[in-house]
Design a protein around this motif. Structure first.
Motif, short mmCIF file in Angstrom:
data_model
loop_
_atom_site.label_atom_id
_atom_site.label_comp_id
_atom_site.label_asym_id
_atom_site.label_seq_id
_atom_site.Cartn_x
_atom_site.Cartn_y
_atom_site.Cartn_z
N TYR A 117 0.85 -1.19 0.00
CA TYR A 117 0.00 0.00 0.00
C TYR A 117 0.88 1.24 0.00
CZ TYR A 117 -3.41 -3.53 1.22
OH TYR A 117 -4.21 -4.65 1.21
N TYR A 171 -3.28 3.43 -1.68
CA TYR A 171 -3.89 2.60 -2.71
C TYR A 171 -3.14 1.27 -2.79
CZ TYR A 171 -0.01 4.20 -5.70
OH TYR A 171 1.23 4.47 -6.22
N ASP A 172 -3.81 0.27 -3.30
CA ASP A 172 -3.26 -1.08 -3.41
C ASP A 172 -2.46 -1.17 -4.71
OD1 ASP A 172 -2.71 -3.78 -3.52
OD2 ASP A 172 -4.70 -4.40 -2.86
N LYS A 210 -3.38 -3.85 -7.52
CA LYS A 210 -4.64 -3.77 -8.25
C LYS A 210 -4.60 -2.58 -9.21
CE LYS A 210 -7.67 -5.75 -4.67
NZ LYS A 210 -8.88 -5.49 -3.83
N ASN A 232 -8.72 0.08 -6.53
CA ASN A 232 -7.55 -0.05 -5.66
C ASN A 232 -7.53 0.96 -4.51
OD1 ASN A 232 -7.09 2.21 -7.17
ND2 ASN A 232 -4.99 1.67 -7.77
#
Length: 438
Positions: free
Chosen positions: A110, A157-158, A161, A165
């Motif tokens: 992250y 945010y991821d 993804k 995300n």
């Protein structure tokens, strides 16, 4: 004569002709009622404006901007501003745009590009930023301690993804707000300053800087202070040292260069000192503004409304005062024989004068009391209308206790002042001629 006797005579004379007394007092009622309502609307508007401005931002805070100034906003300038009378705290909001700050969590999965401000540690509490959890920055904190905004965690945010995300800090269809990917108070964070130096083949040749910050506190989000929602704050000296280390390791020469801040905030001790402090800061050559600019404009509008309405009410009160004088003169003509008898039996001139002044004052007081009652009824009507048009809780008219007391004192004064001439006329009447008068 005893004062009780004089009062008794005054009450008897006023109640003898109730209708005339009432009609005379009615002018005072209208005048006093209108004046109170006029002033109360001005007070209500001023309070409404200040509440509105307070919802937009702190009325005691001055924002300094140094985008195009010819003077330098550095620590020396900040110290001079801090020393001004009326200043509680002055701090830079140091944001270095030449360096990219990245914050990662959970082994880098992250990530966020973190907006980071450097401030004096003691500034956040004094500037009025409220905490949701944890504590403010303070001397003796662990290295690279942060205080972050309430929605700061939602900016992660991821990285694994491409779609969906992020987690939004807003309620879903069921009214539920999802938890963010990262718990900034518990998860281990890494603050990185990635190098932006690349060779001709696009390969990174600079050195990254990484430190492990700890979040000391989370601020309550505030629509008036957007920084308290999404930004992170660090001790300005630690932030400078971190950037200096990055520049040194990447061969960026900054030695001898004075850091000039682009933005700063000044907290004044109260609203009344803001204008003077703001003028001092402008005199140093800096651009600055505050909610006080809007506040002064709105106060002028409220004062103008007060003057217009108060002027109309003043004419009404003037007419009422003339009515009091006319009533007292008529009373003298009707009571000429009574005045003569009082003089013959030994009444002193000052007692006769006091008697007529008391009667005039009592008419003023009676009108004042009824005028206050009228103003409260009018104020309720205005506020009832304002609640429907402006929203519940809105008060267009506010009548403080001091205004009631001043209005009553003023109504008595009007009666006494305009009763003075008839009173003097009464004491000059010859006793013998008065006795002969029918």
């Amino acid at each position: 004569m005893r004062i009780s006797d004089i009062l008794s005579i005054c009450v008897r004379n006023l109640t003898r002709r109730k209708l005339r007394t009432f009609l005379t007092a009615l002018g005072v009622v209208i005048g006093v009622g209108l004046i109170i309502i006029a002033i109360s609307i001005g007070i209500g508007l001023s309070r409404s404006y200040e509440e509105q401005l307070a919802s937009w931002g702190d009325l005691t805070v001055i924002d300094i901007y140094n985008w195009n100034s010819t003077v330098t906003l550095d620590d020396t300038a900040m110290a001079k501003i801090q020393a001004l009378d009326g200043v509680e705290i002055a701090t830079p909001f140091y944001e270095n745009w030449d360096v990219n700050f990245q914050v990662t969590a959970k082994n880098g999965r992250y990530q966020m590009n973190g907006n980071l401000y450097g401030v004096y540690p003691e500034a956040l509490e004094k500037l009025g930023y409220e905490l949701k959890e944890g504590s403010y920055l303070k001397d003796g904190d662990r290295p690279y301690s942060l205080v972050v905004g309430e929605n700061y965690a939602y900016r992660f945010y991821d990285t694994k993804k491409q779609r969906n995300n992020r987690v939004d800090p807003y309620p879903d269809a069921n009214g539920r707000i999802k938890d963010p990917f990262v718990n900034v108070l518990k998860d281990k964070l890494v603050l990185a300053l990635p190098s932006q130096k690349y060779d001709s083949n696009g390969n990174k040749v600079g050195k990254d800087i990484e430190v492990k910050p700890v979040v000391a506190g989370v601020m309550l989000k505030n629509d008036a202070n957007w920084e308290a929602t999404n930004y992170a704050f660090m001790d300005i000296n630690e932030m400078k040292a971190l950037i200096e280390k990055y520049n040194r390791q990447n061969g960026i020469k900054t030695q001898g260069k004075k850091i000039s801040y682009q933005q700063a905030k000044v907290k004044c001790v109260d609203v009344d000192t803001v204008a003077a402090v703001q003028e001092e800061i402008k005199g140093m050559g800096f651009d600055c503004n505050s909610m006080n600019d809007s506040r002064e404009y709105m106060q002028k509008q409220a004062l103008m409304i007060q003057l217009v309405l108060g002027g109309l009410a003043g004419f009404s009160l003037l007419v009422a005062a003339i009515g009091i004088a006319n009533t007292m003169i008529m009373s003298i003509y009707e009571r000429t024989r009574e005045i003569g008898v009082m003089k013959v039996i030994g009444a002193e001139i000052k007692d006769i004068r006091i008697m007529f002044l008391l009667e005039a004052g009592m008419i003023g007081l009676l009108g004042g009391i009824m005028g206050v009652a009228l103003s409260f009824a009018g104020s309720w009507g205005f506020n009832h209308f304002a609640a429907g048009a402006m929203g519940a809780g809105s008060k267009l008219s506010v009548i403080p206790l001091w205004l009631v007391l001043v209005a009553l004192a003023f109504s008595i004064l009007v009666g006494v002042v305009f009763g003075f001439l008839p009173a003097n006329r009464a004491v000059k009447i010859s006793a013998l001629e008065a006795i002969k008068h029918d």
